[in-house]
Design an enzyme around this catalytic site. Structure first.
Site, short mmCIF file in Angstrom:
data_model
loop_
_atom_site.label_atom_id
_atom_site.label_comp_id
_atom_site.label_asym_id
_atom_site.label_seq_id
_atom_site.Cartn_x
_atom_site.Cartn_y
_atom_site.Cartn_z
N GLY A 49 1.04 -1.13 0.03
CA GLY A 49 -0.01 -0.22 -0.02
C GLY A 49 0.99 1.12 0.06
O GLY A 49 2.09 1.32 -0.40
N ASN A 50 0.42 2.35 0.33
CA ASN A 50 1.08 3.62 0.31
C ASN A 50 0.60 4.56 1.60
O ASN A 50 -0.38 4.10 2.33
CB ASN A 50 1.09 4.40 -0.84
N PHE A 51 1.07 5.62 1.81
CA PHE A 51 1.03 6.46 3.19
C PHE A 51 -0.20 7.39 2.83
O PHE A 51 -0.46 8.13 3.77
CB PHE A 51 2.25 7.23 3.46
N ALA B 135 -4.58 7.59 -4.28
CA ALA B 135 -3.26 6.98 -4.40
C ALA B 135 -3.19 5.58 -4.62
O ALA B 135 -3.27 4.75 -3.91
CB ALA B 135 -2.38 7.39 -3.38
#
Ligand code: CTP
Length: 399
Positions: free
Chosen positions: A210-212, A277
């Protein structure tokens, strides 16, 4: 200031020396044609008298839950429904703390908790109180709850010290309210589709790629579009945020699920804003058991490309539909953003770069440049709700 005419506004006053400026604010609101109900805290009355306020507003000032001699109850619930907006000026450190935690021990806070309309606060306090982590934390909570913060100025304070904490001037507060109402209903009748947050691509039942992304920018856009009268569908990846009020929120996990949800809605959409995102890759397979350190022998994860949601919608886009993307870049920012604008067949792209402090993932602020074929507008660092308003202003201008 023509947009305040006929509006119902609750003016909340808490106990700070800046309460004397609330008289000017009240005068300005009334002069602009608003109907104003003052709700003042017991400490507020130490700084400014109810007689002054009721004379200017033409309404008895409310401070207590009951009128002592008649026993008449003041309904914070009715007040909360009556208002088109509530503005608390000055908002002391104590009032902000009570708002953030729901300590409903006076009429002002019960009214805040019952208010259905947007709420604005104009903080005012000494510089040390303003700079204290407690105040920052409470303001962050209130912003996350959707409260509009009219930031205090740097200047001379009642203590004669100079610093941040001086309440914004009444004229500016009135202008902020006027601008807020001016933006209302500009998207009435429009269907808006939004993506927000990260996507999680599962490796096994307990791990993901995943991402932030926090989702804050997309959620702020959803709230703002809803406030402007749009019929909003928000397709949200995993976030810790509460669903925006009045917005149809569809929760998804992966890029594929996000694409599927978007495709269901897109043909009926007037404006699609891709603020998510999205993870560009997903593991080729998701194991049905937890990968074990010793037994599964996995050292390399094979990945497959995820669908590009924005580009897919770009291919389906018909005349009259508007598609807006985001670009979060670290280098060659503008060139990369322009390349994405073309490649994904977008009408507009919102560029933010991690090189700008306070911009990008996780923060409450952002600094964006809105780019279309023939225009580029760079905005300053702002709260994400204000950024959402700027972006939607650009979209409305190009509709
Ligand atoms: N986007 C999307 N689906 C993807 C990837 C991106 O819808 N699989 C959207 C984002 O929501 C954003 C825009 O495309 O609006 C640009 O996202 P970004 O990640 O910057 O673009 P990429 O094409 O993935 O380019 P990069 O190589 O920089 O990751």
């Amino acid at each position: 200031m023509t947009n305040l005419k006929g509006k119902h506004i609750i003016l909340g006053i808490s106990g700070g020396i800046a309460a004397y400026k609330s008289v000017v604010l009240l005068r300005l609101l009334v002069k602009a044609g608003a109907e104003v109900q003052v709700v003042i805290t017991p400490h507020g009355k130490e700084f400014i008298t109810p007689v002054t306020l009721s004379s200017l507003s033409g309404k008895p000032v409310i401070s207590e839950f009951f009128t002592a001699n008649t026993g008449e109850w003041h309904s914070h619930v009715d007040l909360g429904l009556w208002a088109d907006a509530m503005v608390i000026a000055p908002a002391t450190a104590s009032t902000l703390a009570k708002m953030a935690t729901g300590v409903a021990d006076n009429m002002l806070i019960t009214t805040y908790l019952s208010a259905k309309a947007p709420v604005f606060v104009a903080p005012a306090m000494d510089l040390d109180m303003m700079a204290h982590p407690t105040t920052s934390r409470n303001l962050a909570t209130l912003k996350a709850d959707g409260v509009h913060v009219i930031e205090p100025e740097v200047g001379e304070l009642a203590s004669h010290l100079v610093g941040r904490g001086r309440m914004e001037e009444p004229e500016k507060i009135a202008q902020a309210l006027d601008a807020f109402f001016a933006a209302e209903q500009t998207l009435k009748g429009k269907k808006v589709l939004l993506t927000a947050g990260p996507t999680y691509e599962r490796l096994d039942p307990v791990r993901f790629i995943g991402n932030f992304s926090s989702g804050k920018m997309g959620y702020a856009l959803a709230e703002e579009a809803g406030r402007r009268g749009a019929d909003v569908t928000l397709v949200a990846g995993p976030t810790a945020l509460a669903d925006p009020i009045g917005v149809k929120t569809i929760h998804v996990e992966s890029a594929r699920q996000m694409l599927e949800a978007c495709l269901k809605d897109f043909s009926r959409t007037d404006i699609a804003i891709m603020a998510a995102a999205v993870a560009d890759y997903a593991p080729k397979q998701c194991l049905d058991h937890k990968i074990k350190r010793e037994h599964d022998g996995i050292e390399n994860i094979e990945l497959v490309k995820n669908p590009d949601i924005a580009a897919s919608l770009g291919q389906l886009k018909t005349a009259g539909q508007m598609l807006v993307g985001f670009a979060l870049e670290t280098d060659n920012a503008e060139a990369n953003a322009r390349e994405k604008l073309l490649r994904k067949n977008l009408d507009m792209i919102v560029l933010n770069t991690l090189a700008d402090a306070g911009a990008g993932f996780g923060t409450d602020t952002n600094k964006v440049t809105v780019i279309s074929q023939d225009e580029k507008i760079a905005f300053g660092l702002k709260d994400k709700h204000a950024v959402a308003a700027d972006i939607l202003d650009c979209i409305c201008k190009n509709l």
